[in-house]
Scaffold this active site. Structure first.
Site, short mmCIF file in Angstrom:
data_model
loop_
_atom_site.label_atom_id
_atom_site.label_comp_id
_atom_site.label_asym_id
_atom_site.label_seq_id
_atom_site.Cartn_x
_atom_site.Cartn_y
_atom_site.Cartn_z
N GLY A 192 0.83 -1.20 0.00
CA GLY A 192 0.00 0.00 0.00
C GLY A 192 0.86 1.24 0.00
N PRO A 194 2.71 4.78 1.00
CA PRO A 194 3.42 5.12 2.23
C PRO A 194 2.48 5.73 3.26
CG PRO A 194 4.44 6.18 0.32
CD PRO A 194 3.22 5.49 -0.17
N GLY A 195 2.73 5.43 4.50
CA GLY A 195 1.99 6.08 5.58
C GLY A 195 0.63 5.49 5.85
N GLY A 197 0.11 2.67 7.33
CA GLY A 197 0.10 1.87 8.55
C GLY A 197 0.60 0.45 8.39
N LYS A 198 1.42 0.20 7.36
CA LYS A 198 1.93 -1.15 7.16
C LYS A 198 2.86 -1.56 8.30
CE LYS A 198 3.64 -0.03 3.20
NZ LYS A 198 3.15 1.35 3.07
N THR A 199 3.83 -0.70 8.57
CA THR A 199 4.77 -1.01 9.65
C THR A 199 4.03 -1.10 10.98
OG1 THR A 199 6.43 0.21 8.41
CG2 THR A 199 6.95 -0.31 10.68
N GLU A 415 -4.42 32.99 -10.59
CA GLU A 415 -5.21 32.16 -9.68
C GLU A 415 -6.70 32.35 -9.94
OE1 GLU A 415 -3.87 29.88 -8.12
OE2 GLU A 415 -1.81 30.55 -8.33
N ASP A 490 1.75 23.76 -13.37
CA ASP A 490 0.44 23.45 -13.95
C ASP A 490 0.62 22.65 -15.23
OD1 ASP A 490 -0.54 25.04 -11.96
OD2 ASP A 490 -0.78 26.81 -13.22
P1 ADP Z 1 3.94 2.69 6.37
O1 ADP Z 1 2.73 2.11 5.73
O2 ADP Z 1 4.63 3.65 5.45
O3 ADP Z 1 4.83 1.68 6.99
P2 ADP Z 1 3.58 3.47 9.08
O4 ADP Z 1 3.01 2.20 9.59
O5 ADP Z 1 4.99 3.71 9.39
O6 ADP Z 1 3.34 3.60 7.53
O7 ADP Z 1 2.68 4.66 9.59
C1 ADP Z 1 3.21 5.84 10.07
C2 ADP Z 1 2.37 6.34 11.22
O8 ADP Z 1 1.10 6.77 10.80
C3 ADP Z 1 2.12 5.30 12.25
O9 ADP Z 1 3.14 5.26 13.20
C4 ADP Z 1 0.81 5.73 12.88
O10 ADP Z 1 1.03 6.63 13.92
C5 ADP Z 1 0.12 6.46 11.77
N1 ADP Z 1 -0.88 5.58 11.16
C6 ADP Z 1 -0.87 5.13 9.89
N2 ADP Z 1 -1.94 4.36 9.65
C7 ADP Z 1 -2.64 4.29 10.79
C8 ADP Z 1 -3.86 3.65 11.18
N3 ADP Z 1 -4.57 2.89 10.33
N4 ADP Z 1 -4.27 3.81 12.45
C9 ADP Z 1 -3.58 4.56 13.31
N5 ADP Z 1 -2.44 5.19 13.02
C10 ADP Z 1 -1.96 5.09 11.76
ZN ZN Z 2 -1.32 27.87 -11.64
MG MG Z 3 6.82 1.46 6.82
#
Ligand code: ADP
Ligand code: ZN
Ligand code: MG
Length: 592
Positions: A192, A194-195, A197-199, A415, A490
């Protein structure tokens, strides 16, 4: 290394102290240097208690305690100077005797020092050898029984969680599954953006499973030395097997798991060897070995197909961007321990943060808290959240940027053009805010925002979007009869959309329903080059022509709308020059 340094400092200090003793201490403060004849007179007068002769040096001690020091020719006798040695007690010291240890030291010290340094060098190079030997050991961290993150901490992502809960069940209660003849899955791939929540989810598995959990980032496999990666993989799997049942988590798998044979992208053999080793190890599990590999990646599309075949990462868990309900849950988690004003409507915030990932939302809550603290508030209010949303969506404001009156005017019209065209087009998002305050790299911005999550986009929407993107530049051309560099972003965006329409979404009649599958990221240049060869030059030419056609059609449409609504355009631009920022509702009033 540090202790080595300390020893060296210690030795240098010691040498200084020795030098100090040798040179400074013998200077007895009471000793006065004087002439030889003076000493002779003193002796004659009977004032001298005794004299000490040390080679050519004479020290005469007077009866009142003071000492006189003088020198004679070393071969001459005292009587040569008229000193009657019967009048005074004379003692003769061998001048070399006292300095003997010093002499010895001056001979041996360098030898000792050189020996010492050689020893140190040998020792430290041995240390490096030792380190080289342990390179092959994996650097995985073991989490055993640390119950920090649980599934409760992961909001939304219901299906993904269910999959992983099942995996945990496998490990906790394998008999149940084996009784039916079900095999324990070997690998789970979390994929998925980045960010999302995979880790975090993997950590939650660690917290819940109650079995040893080894975590490593795939980039840690790769070191300066070839072969290290493969050795580390072997070691990691060995460790996990020893601790079975266990979970092994490889973060950012794409660092080593890229499709092999793509040529460019720094693919020296190392990465391939590491990947091969992972493949081998995952195959090597005996069927009843209870080690489950979880890996995460945000580029599942570039992974080597061999990784994805059943028997390896056979379970794939997609982690998408959160929808509105998920965003609300995530916001709830991350505002839990923050002091919030009662009237804050998280539901509304979740509704307007379309496209935000979990990490963005967490950042949002934090930015809001920072904003509140900066303004010396004790609780976070809606204003802080608005600020934070804008900052994350558009970049930080740069109010201090100095621009000329002319630039301001151009920006205002540019704009206003975006906003007016967006407003009159059917398939574009609502204008939420317009501003001529610099943000990030942009001179001004028109912020349009979708009302709800959308997963499918129509051809009309793409066309309208291009129209709106070109509107800024078209306005400049129309109003000022000249163009500026302000529209480069743009144009880039518009071109990207047009290109995707032609090459990916099959929205060009001339190309037809062919996916030319280009990925526009530099890293995959290698593969892209190879892919280009599959299509003829002719097709490439048509693609370019189609992109130009889409762009110029959009430009014409844009110009038409602007000409028709010149009044609105002027009104909005003037308002912008006056107020700098217009909210969506104010804008709507101006153009209605
Ligand atoms: P990645 O998918 O890149 O590994 P991370 O798991 O590192 O993303 O997520 C980064 C941070 O975002 C997490 O430490 C958490 O605090 C927040 N976060 C991301 N997804 C969730 C979720 N589903 N619920 C709660 N916190 C989340
Ligand atoms: Zn513009
Ligand atoms: Mg990660």
């Amino acid at each position: 290394m540090k202790s080595n340094k300390n020893i060296i400092y210690f030795i240098i200090g010691l040498i200084f102290i020795m030098l100090f003793y040798q040179y400074f201490l013998p200077f007895d403060t009471k000793i006065k240097s004087t002439t030889l004849s003076e000493v002779a007179t003193q002796i004659k007068e009977g004032k001298v208690e005794k004299i000490q002769v040390e080679g050519s040096k004479i020290i005469a001690e007077l009866k009142d305690g003071t000492k006189l020091e003088t020198y004679k020719e070393s071969s001459a006798n005292l009587s040569d100077y008229g000193i009657d040695i019967n009048n005074v007690a004379v003692s003769v010291n061998d001048p070399n005797k006292g300095a003997l240890w010093l002499n010895l030291l001056s001979i041996f010290l360098p030898v000792i020092l050189i020996g010492f340094f050689l020893f140190m060098i040998l020792k430290s190079s041995q240390g490096a050898n030792m380190r080289a030997m342990s390179f092959g050991k994996s650097t995985a961290r073991l989490f055993r029984g640390v119950k920090k993150v649980t599934f409760k901490d992961v909001a939304g992502a219901k299906e993904s969680k269910e999959e992983l809960i099942e995996v945990v069940q496998f490990l906790k209660n394998p008999e149940k599954f084996k009784a039916i003849g079900a095999e324990i899955p070997k690998g789970v791939l979390l994929a998925g953006p980045p960010g999302t929540g995979k880790t975090l989810l993997a950590k939650a598995v660690a917290g819940e499973a109650g079995v040893p959990f080894f975590s490593i980032s795939a980039s840690e496999f790769v070191e300066m030395f070839v072969g290290v990666g493969a050795a580390r993989v072997r070691d990691l799997f060995l460790k996990a097997k020893k601790n079975a049942p266990a979970i092994l988590f490889i973060d950012e798998l794409d660092a080593v798991g890229r499709q092999r044979g793509t040529g460019l992208g720094g693919s020296h053999d190392e990465r391939e060897q590491t990947l091969n080793q992972i493949l081998v190890e995952m195959d090597g599990f005996e069927t009843d070995e209870k080690v489950i590999v979880i890996a995460s990646t945000n580029r599942p599309d570039v992974l080597d197909p061999a990784l994805l075949r059943p028997g390896r990462f056979d379970r794939r868990v997609m982690m998408g961007l959160p929808d509105k309900n998920d965003r609300l849950e995530i916001l709830k988690i991350h505002t839990q321990n923050k002091k919030m004003k009662k009237n804050i409507n998280l539901d509304h915030i979740a509704a307007v943060t379309i496209g935000f990932s979990g990490a963005d939302l967490r950042n949002l809550a934090n930015e809001a808290a920072i904003c509140a603290a900066r303004n010396n508030k004790t609780t976070i209010d809606n204003l802080d959240f608005n600020h934070a949303i804008e900052k994350i969506a558009l970049g930080p404001e740069r109010k201090s940027r100095v621009i000329t009156e002319k630039e301001r005017k151009i920006t205002a019209y540019h704009e206003a053009g975006h906003a007016v065209v967006s407003h009159y087009l059917e398939n574009t998002d609502d204008v939420h805010k317009i501003s001529i305050i610099s943000r990030g790299m942009a001179m001004g911005y028109t912020w349009t925002r979708p009302i709800e999550d959308k997963y499918l986009h129509s051809e009309e929407k793409f066309k309208d979007e291009i129209c709106a993107l070109l509107a800024g530049r078209v306005t400049e051309e129309m109003v000022f009869k000249s163009v500026s560099t302000g529209a480069s972003n743009d144009l880039r965006e518009a071109t990207k959309i047009a290109k995707n329409m032609v090459t990916i979404y099959g929205m060009s009649e001339k190309i037809g329903l062919v996916s030319l599958g280009e990925r526009d990221e530099m890293v995959f240049l290698g593969r892209e080059l190879a892919e280009h060869k599959i299509h003829s030059e002719k097709v490439a030419g048509i693609v370019d022509a189609e992109i130009s056609r889409i762009i110029s059609d959009a430009k014409k449409r844009s110009l038409l709308i602007l000409k028709k609504n010149l009044k609105s355009l002027k009104k909005v631009a003037e308002a912008l020059l006056k107020h700098e920022t217009l909210e969506g509702s104010e804008f709507a009033k101006l153009v209605s």
